[in-house]
Design an enzyme around this catalytic site. Sequence first.
Site, PDB file in Angstrom:
ATOM      1  N   GLY A  16       0.783  -1.241   0.000  1.00 15.94           N
ATOM      2  CA  GLY A  16       0.000   0.000   0.000  1.00 15.94           C
ATOM      3  C   GLY A  16       0.812   1.288   0.000  1.00 15.94           C
ATOM      4  CB  SER A  17       4.268   2.257  -0.924  1.00 16.05           C
ATOM      5  OG  SER A  17       4.440   1.900  -2.267  1.00 16.05           O
ATOM      6  CG  ASN A  18       1.682   3.332  -5.835  1.00 13.51           C
ATOM      7  OD1 ASN A  18       2.019   4.375  -6.395  1.00 13.51           O
ATOM      8  ND2 ASN A  18       2.332   2.186  -5.987  1.00 13.51           N
ATOM      9  CG  MET A  94      -1.290  -8.490  -6.077  1.00 14.94           C
ATOM     10  SD  MET A  94      -0.282  -7.807  -7.418  1.00 14.94           S
ATOM     11  CE  MET A  94       0.546  -9.296  -7.961  1.00 14.94           C
ATOM     12  CG  ASN A 111      -3.077  -1.054 -12.692  1.00 16.68           C
ATOM     13  OD1 ASN A 111      -2.953  -1.170 -11.472  1.00 16.68           O
ATOM     14  ND2 ASN A 111      -2.362  -1.775 -13.550  1.00 16.68           N
ATOM     15  CG  HIS A 113       2.588  -2.222 -15.106  1.00 15.58           C
ATOM     16  ND1 HIS A 113       2.324  -3.455 -14.543  1.00 15.58           N
ATOM     17  CD2 HIS A 113       3.627  -2.405 -15.952  1.00 15.58           C
ATOM     18  CE1 HIS A 113       3.170  -4.345 -15.035  1.00 15.58           C
ATOM     19  NE2 HIS A 113       3.966  -3.732 -15.892  1.00 15.58           N
TER      20      HIS A 113
HETATM   21  C1  GRF Z   1       3.641  -1.105  -7.419  1.00 15.46           C
HETATM   22  O1  GRF Z   1       4.915  -1.274  -7.968  1.00 15.46           O
HETATM   23  C2  GRF Z   1       2.611  -0.955  -8.515  1.00 15.46           C
HETATM   24  O2  GRF Z   1       3.107  -0.306  -9.650  1.00 15.46           O
HETATM   25  C3  GRF Z   1       2.279  -2.381  -8.838  1.00 15.46           C
HETATM   26  O3  GRF Z   1       2.302  -3.059  -7.619  1.00 15.46           O
HETATM   27  C4  GRF Z   1       3.157  -2.363  -6.701  1.00 15.46           C
HETATM   28  C5  GRF Z   1       2.306  -2.038  -5.521  1.00 15.46           C
HETATM   29  O4  GRF Z   1       3.040  -1.439  -4.480  1.00 15.46           O
HETATM   30  N1  GRF Z   1       1.017  -2.476  -9.539  1.00 15.46           N
HETATM   31  P1  GRF Z   1       2.294  -0.799  -3.259  1.00 15.46           P
HETATM   32  O5  GRF Z   1       1.358  -1.852  -2.678  1.00 15.46           O
HETATM   33  O6  GRF Z   1       1.534   0.408  -3.756  1.00 15.46           O
HETATM   34  O7  GRF Z   1       3.383  -0.429  -2.300  1.00 15.46           O
END
Ligand code: GRF
Length: 204
Positions: A16-18, A94, A111, A113
């Site tokens: 969940g860093s994003n 996922m 999304n 990526h």
């Molecule tokens: C990120 O690299 C994103 O681009 C990909 O999965 C990873 C998720 O990272 N789809 P986080 O859970 O947001 O830290």
Amino acid sequence: MPDAPLRLAVLASGRGSNLQAIIDAIEQKRLRVVLALVISNKAEAQALERARKHGVPAVFLDPKATPGREAYDAVILEHLRKHDVGLVALAGYMKIVTRVLIDAYANRIMNIHPSLLPSFPGLAAQQQALDWGVKVSGCTVHFVEEGVDTGPIIRQAAVLVTEGDTAESLEARILVEEHRIYPEAIQLFAEGRLMVEGRRVHIR
Ligand code: GRF
């Protein structure tokens, strides 16, 4: 009276860093949306904890409780509607999203990526980039269609691949860019500035 702010939902399966970057951007008023809901298909997802810590409603929806990908997406859809969600952001989610969600939220699911699409879709994109020997990789924010990582591209950022890079070191540098461009792309959407024409997303 100003328009009501866009209500965003984030779907995440892990770290969940994003999601955190989105929360930070909202708190710093760089991103003017309401984070209405976080949904995870994993009970132990750190993303759920991050949301709760910031007072954001966070729910674990167990895929085993609703067998079949369409039926599962129908449950998600109920939650999105209940929270009056206008945009869905996948952030390390996922699971493959089905027509059930894509039709209900056409051009309203994004999304992120970790490669410059259309290169290296799917899993382990950073390792794929290293194995191929590219000198530049990066990340892509795109709208979601039925194919995996194929939808119209909203924003990209490039990252140089350096001698001695590992998947982990490249991932870390790409993540910095992910955390920058994802909130930016969502803000563009919130401002009504994205126009999709076939494969192209125009920014007004
Ligand atoms: C990120 O690299 C994103 O681009 C990909 O999965 C990873 C998720 O990272 N789809 P986080 O859970 O947001 O830290």
